[in-house]
Design an enzyme around this catalytic site. Structure first.
Site, PDB file in Angstrom:
ATOM      1  N   ASP A  91     124.280  74.367  19.536  1.00 25.93           N
ATOM      2  CA  ASP A  91     125.103  73.213  19.902  1.00 25.93           C
ATOM      3  C   ASP A  91     126.198  73.582  20.891  1.00 25.93           C
ATOM      4  O   ASP A  91     126.418  74.756  21.197  1.00 25.93           O
ATOM      5  CB  ASP A  91     125.718  72.581  18.640  1.00 25.93           C
ATOM      6  CG  ASP A  91     126.158  73.633  17.614  1.00 25.93           C
ATOM      7  OD1 ASP A  91     126.601  74.717  18.034  1.00 25.93           O
ATOM      8  OD2 ASP A  91     126.060  73.375  16.410  1.00 25.93           O
ATOM      9  N   ASP A 106     129.759  70.536   3.793  1.00 23.34           N
ATOM     10  CA  ASP A 106     128.975  69.361   3.415  1.00 23.34           C
ATOM     11  C   ASP A 106     127.478  69.582   3.645  1.00 23.34           C
ATOM     12  O   ASP A 106     126.695  68.630   3.588  1.00 23.34           O
ATOM     13  CB  ASP A 106     129.449  68.120   4.164  1.00 23.34           C
ATOM     14  CG  ASP A 106     129.356  68.261   5.682  1.00 23.34           C
ATOM     15  OD1 ASP A 106     128.837  69.298   6.158  1.00 23.34           O
ATOM     16  OD2 ASP A 106     129.792  67.333   6.394  1.00 23.34           O
ATOM     17  N   HIS A 110     125.865  70.494   6.374  1.00 26.43           N
ATOM     18  CA  HIS A 110     125.256  70.170   7.669  1.00 26.43           C
ATOM     19  C   HIS A 110     124.855  71.447   8.394  1.00 26.43           C
ATOM     20  O   HIS A 110     125.544  72.459   8.325  1.00 26.43           O
ATOM     21  CB  HIS A 110     126.198  69.311   8.532  1.00 26.43           C
ATOM     22  CG  HIS A 110     127.361  70.038   9.120  1.00 26.43           C
ATOM     23  ND1 HIS A 110     128.632  69.967   8.609  1.00 26.43           N
ATOM     24  CD2 HIS A 110     127.452  70.853  10.206  1.00 26.43           C
ATOM     25  CE1 HIS A 110     129.451  70.692   9.341  1.00 26.43           C
ATOM     26  NE2 HIS A 110     128.760  71.256  10.320  1.00 26.43           N
TER      27      HIS A 110
END
Length: 290
Positions: free
Chosen positions: A72, A141, A143
């Site tokens: 990313d 979380d 991800h």
């Protein structure tokens, strides 16, 4: 799916780095047949990168025939900004090893057409025959990359709006000022990661214990995107003891016992890198002890 448990962050980092080194050497890459490696950024892989650099400096590992694709990049952050993922990768890994600059692929968060940039990224991955090994970390979380809770498990590289919790978590890299953290990022999709022939996820720290428990002990769920690894034929998670705090004791003992059997009953020399059994000595010769 394999779960490998090590004592702490340093032990996890060394284990994963050694695994990457051995996978590259076993693959025996050449210019015509390069090893394609998917890479993350952030705090999870930093220890892995330190060890990979040490292996290279010791003459134990070459990146000359390795092609990389990063997970990313922030949108709108200048490429030379100290917190861009381009800067992160060159500062922590690439400038210290013998990788060819043309073999490094990082999404361009300043592209004129972001959707086209994402499409071309997928095409570049396909053009080199896909990714052999994708490393990843997770957020608290669960991800993976910037595939926030609720992301499609069939998602591909795309523009993604960051969740508020992710912005808050990443503020530590921006002087603890959430107004400085970009709100958008380009990210590979869950399916992009899971298309790799092998996936290895790094999970360390008590703050990620719930995410690990959701991934290991519950079903595949788009609210915990790392759980997609359950469906991968060659998925491996390497975690530290702190990250197991939310797992049932029986679960922890089960995965530790598998490794114990491999080492004591089958013999480490007879177990392949990916956990498969190369050969079996036979029950009469086994030396397994409780």
């Amino acid at each position: 799916m394999r779960l490998v448990i090590r004592k702490d962050f340093e032990a996890v980092s060394y284990h994963v780095a050694k695994y990457v080194k051995e996978r590259i050497k076993e693959f025996n890459p050449t210019a015509a047949k390069p090893f394609v490696l998917g890479l993350p950024t952030g705090s999870s892989p930093i220890g892995v990168y330190r060890n990979l650099v040490k292996f290279h400096q010791a003459g134990e590992l070459s990146f000359q025939h390795v092609i990389t694709f990063n997970m990313d990049e922030y949108v709108g952050l200048p490429r030379d900004h100290p917190e861009s993922y381009h800067s992160f990768m060159w500062s922590n890994v690439f400038k210290h090893v013998d990788i060819l600059p043309e073999n490094v692929h990082i999404l361009d968060g300043n592209a004129t057409d972001l959707d086209l940039e994402c499409q071309r990224y997928e095409e570049k991955i396909a053009a080199v025959g896909g990714i052999e090994l994708f490393l990843g970390g997770i957020g608290p979380d669960g991800h993976i990359a910037f595939n926030e809770p609720g992301s499609s498990l069939n998602s591909r590289t795309r523009v993604k709006t960051l969740a508020y919790d992710t912005i808050v978590a990443n503020a530590r890299f921006f002087d603890n000022d959430i107004t400085k953290v970009p709100n958008l990022a380009l990210t590979v999709g869950v399916a992009t990661v899971m298309d790799a022939r092998e996936v290895c996820i790094i999970i360390t720290g008590a703050h990620k214990a719930l995410a690990l428990a959701k991934c290991i002990e519950e079903g595949v769920n788009h609210m915990w995107t790392v759980s997609a690894i359950q469906l991968h034929p060659r998925g491996m998670i390497v975690c530290d003891e702190d990250a197991t705090l939310e797992l049932h004791v029986k679960t922890v003992n089960y995965f530790k016992s598998i490794e114990k059997v491999h080492e004591q009953l089958i013999g480490s020399d007879n177990v392949g890198l990916q956990g498969g059994v190369r050969s079996w000595r036979g029950g009469a010769e086994s030396t397994y002890h409780q």
